[in-house]
Design a protein around this motif. Sequence first.
Motif, PDB file in Angstrom:
ATOM      1  N   GLU A   1      11.488  13.726  12.383  1.00 20.63           N
ATOM      2  CA  GLU A   1      10.540  12.941  13.171  1.00 20.63           C
ATOM      3  C   GLU A   1       9.217  12.849  12.418  1.00 20.63           C
ATOM      4  O   GLU A   1       8.641  13.872  12.032  1.00 20.63           O
ATOM      5  CB  GLU A   1      10.351  13.615  14.530  1.00 20.63           C
ATOM      6  CG  GLU A   1       9.495  12.865  15.510  1.00 20.63           C
ATOM      7  CD  GLU A   1       9.431  13.588  16.837  1.00 20.63           C
ATOM      8  OE1 GLU A   1       8.371  14.182  17.129  1.00 20.63           O
ATOM      9  OE2 GLU A   1      10.439  13.588  17.575  1.00 20.63           O
ATOM     10  N   VAL A   2       8.729  11.628  12.214  1.00 17.39           N
ATOM     11  CA  VAL A   2       7.545  11.394  11.394  1.00 17.39           C
ATOM     12  C   VAL A   2       6.492  10.669  12.227  1.00 17.39           C
ATOM     13  O   VAL A   2       6.819   9.741  12.986  1.00 17.39           O
ATOM     14  CB  VAL A   2       7.902  10.540  10.159  1.00 17.39           C
ATOM     15  CG1 VAL A   2       6.664  10.305   9.295  1.00 17.39           C
ATOM     16  CG2 VAL A   2       9.006  11.205   9.347  1.00 17.39           C
ATOM     17  N   ASP A   3       5.231  11.066  12.080  1.00 14.57           N
ATOM     18  CA  ASP A   3       4.114  10.358  12.712  1.00 14.57           C
ATOM     19  C   ASP A   3       3.557   9.338  11.727  1.00 14.57           C
ATOM     20  O   ASP A   3       3.082   9.695  10.643  1.00 14.57           O
ATOM     21  CB  ASP A   3       3.020  11.337  13.122  1.00 14.57           C
ATOM     22  CG  ASP A   3       3.433  12.214  14.287  1.00 14.57           C
ATOM     23  OD1 ASP A   3       3.898  11.666  15.304  1.00 14.57           O
ATOM     24  OD2 ASP A   3       3.296  13.452  14.177  1.00 14.57           O
ATOM     25  N   VAL A   4       3.608   8.055  12.119  1.00 12.87           N
ATOM     26  CA  VAL A   4       3.142   6.970  11.252  1.00 12.87           C
ATOM     27  C   VAL A   4       1.750   6.544  11.706  1.00 12.87           C
ATOM     28  O   VAL A   4       1.577   6.115  12.855  1.00 12.87           O
ATOM     29  CB  VAL A   4       4.105   5.766  11.313  1.00 12.87           C
ATOM     30  CG1 VAL A   4       3.618   4.665  10.395  1.00 12.87           C
ATOM     31  CG2 VAL A   4       5.523   6.210  10.939  1.00 12.87           C
ATOM     32  N   PRO A   5       0.737   6.637  10.839  1.00 16.46           N
ATOM     33  CA  PRO A   5      -0.618   6.218  11.220  1.00 16.46           C
ATOM     34  C   PRO A   5      -0.714   4.702  11.372  1.00 16.46           C
ATOM     35  O   PRO A   5       0.118   3.940  10.850  1.00 16.46           O
ATOM     36  CB  PRO A   5      -1.480   6.701  10.041  1.00 16.46           C
ATOM     37  CG  PRO A   5      -0.625   7.639   9.260  1.00 16.46           C
ATOM     38  CD  PRO A   5       0.786   7.205   9.480  1.00 16.46           C
ATOM     39  N   ALA A   6      -1.744   4.256  12.067  1.00 15.32           N
ATOM     40  CA  ALA A   6      -1.990   2.820  12.214  1.00 15.32           C
ATOM     41  C   ALA A   6      -2.500   2.242  10.898  1.00 15.32           C
ATOM     42  O   ALA A   6      -3.091   2.939  10.067  1.00 15.32           O
ATOM     43  CB  ALA A   6      -3.013   2.580  13.326  1.00 15.32           C
ATOM     44  N   GLY A   7      -2.249   0.965  10.689  1.00 13.81           N
ATOM     45  CA  GLY A   7      -2.807   0.255   9.544  1.00 13.81           C
ATOM     46  C   GLY A   7      -2.041   0.381   8.255  1.00 13.81           C
ATOM     47  O   GLY A   7      -2.506  -0.092   7.210  1.00 13.81           O
ATOM     48  N   LYS A   8      -0.869   0.984   8.268  1.00  9.00           N
ATOM     49  CA  LYS A   8      -0.081   1.126   7.044  1.00  9.00           C
ATOM     50  C   LYS A   8       0.743  -0.140   6.805  1.00  9.00           C
ATOM     51  O   LYS A   8       1.197  -0.801   7.729  1.00  9.00           O
ATOM     52  CB  LYS A   8       0.831   2.342   7.124  1.00  9.00           C
ATOM     53  CG  LYS A   8       0.080   3.663   7.253  1.00  9.00           C
ATOM     54  CD  LYS A   8      -0.828   3.915   6.059  1.00  9.00           C
ATOM     55  CE  LYS A   8      -1.558   5.242   6.180  1.00  9.00           C
ATOM     56  NZ  LYS A   8      -2.443   5.496   5.005  1.00  9.00           N
ATOM     57  N   LYS A   9       0.931  -0.469   5.535  1.00 11.59           N
ATOM     58  CA  LYS A   9       1.663  -1.684   5.161  1.00 11.59           C
ATOM     59  C   LYS A   9       3.151  -1.441   4.953  1.00 11.59           C
ATOM     60  O   LYS A   9       3.960  -2.360   5.075  1.00 11.59           O
ATOM     61  CB  LYS A   9       1.068  -2.279   3.878  1.00 11.59           C
ATOM     62  CG  LYS A   9      -0.391  -2.688   3.992  1.00 11.59           C
ATOM     63  CD  LYS A   9      -0.579  -3.782   5.037  1.00 11.59           C
ATOM     64  CE  LYS A   9      -2.033  -4.240   5.091  1.00 11.59           C
ATOM     65  NZ  LYS A   9      -2.247  -5.262   6.142  1.00 11.59           N
ATOM     66  N   ARG A  10       3.517  -0.196   4.656  1.00 10.77           N
ATOM     67  CA  ARG A  10       4.932   0.071   4.358  1.00 10.77           C
ATOM     68  C   ARG A  10       5.267   1.530   4.661  1.00 10.77           C
ATOM     69  O   ARG A  10       4.503   2.440   4.331  1.00 10.77           O
ATOM     70  CB  ARG A  10       5.221  -0.248   2.894  1.00 10.77           C
ATOM     71  CG  ARG A  10       6.678  -0.079   2.472  1.00 10.77           C
ATOM     72  CD  ARG A  10       6.986  -0.948   1.239  1.00 10.77           C
ATOM     73  NE  ARG A  10       6.041  -0.756   0.170  1.00 10.77           N
ATOM     74  CZ  ARG A  10       6.281  -0.057  -0.949  1.00 10.77           C
ATOM     75  NH1 ARG A  10       7.455   0.529  -1.108  1.00 10.77           N
ATOM     76  NH2 ARG A  10       5.374   0.047  -1.891  1.00 10.77           N
ATOM     77  N   LEU A  11       6.403   1.703   5.313  1.00  9.14           N
ATOM     78  CA  LEU A  11       6.960   3.041   5.506  1.00  9.14           C
ATOM     79  C   LEU A  11       8.133   3.169   4.557  1.00  9.14           C
ATOM     80  O   LEU A  11       9.093   2.394   4.637  1.00  9.14           O
ATOM     81  CB  LEU A  11       7.417   3.230   6.949  1.00  9.14           C
ATOM     82  CG  LEU A  11       8.039   4.595   7.277  1.00  9.14           C
ATOM     83  CD1 LEU A  11       6.988   5.695   7.208  1.00  9.14           C
ATOM     84  CD2 LEU A  11       8.705   4.568   8.649  1.00  9.14           C
TER      85      LEU A  11
END
Length: 257
Positions: free
Chosen positions: A172-182
Amino acid sequence: MNLTRAVSAVALVSLFGIGCGEPLPGAEGKATPQVAPELLSQSSALSTTIYNGYPVTVSGGLGSVQTFYLVNPAPAEKLSFTLRGGTGDADVYVKRYAEPTFTDYDCVSDAVGNTENCVYTTGVEDDQPYYVVVYGYEAYSNVTLHAYYSHPLALATTVTPNLNQLSRTVYEVDVPAGKKRLQVTATQSFGQSGAFKVYVRQGSAPAVPSAVDCTADSATLPAVCSIINPVAGKAYVMVEGVGNVTSFNLRVDALTK
């Protein structure tokens, strides 16, 4: 049997380390289920075995009761039981060590519709049985029941899963706002071997094969999954062993370009 529908998720977490998922609007107004005790007993006797990371499709009529048994969840930070999709309205009751009833359970999720969550957040033990009752508040069809344990994974951190054939583990990963690519990258170093698959999904754990945002495998290394303009919040990476012994390196990055 009587059941108090307005269950406090906060109380469950504090007492048991267990949460009930989204308290969706309208859940508290649902009527108390009325099921004969012998129906529950018959359902328990006919329990269906489910396995970590392997979703099953369930359907049932109004007032129906189906019991499921999770085999051997490994020690983990979190163990989740979810319902998703389909039509109608089904509810979920979960209990560790013994079959739940409408008055004796660790967690109940009874939202309107089929978005149900019961989550154990502490004390997920190895070799312990977990039982799930799916109750048909209304007739329901083609609903996905998914049980899986998961581990938190920090961005830009490498872990080395060790998998047996057909075993599955979720990160489980927390993705921050404003990122262009995971970007999820899997590689194998000297001494590592075995075939594997990687599945990525935003919002919920991958329910293979239907509910997956991205897939990669060890046929081509590095195995890379990329999601453009990811949504801020939770993302889930499921790894599956294809060979008998699988060892590899896994890393998740959230990139700005």
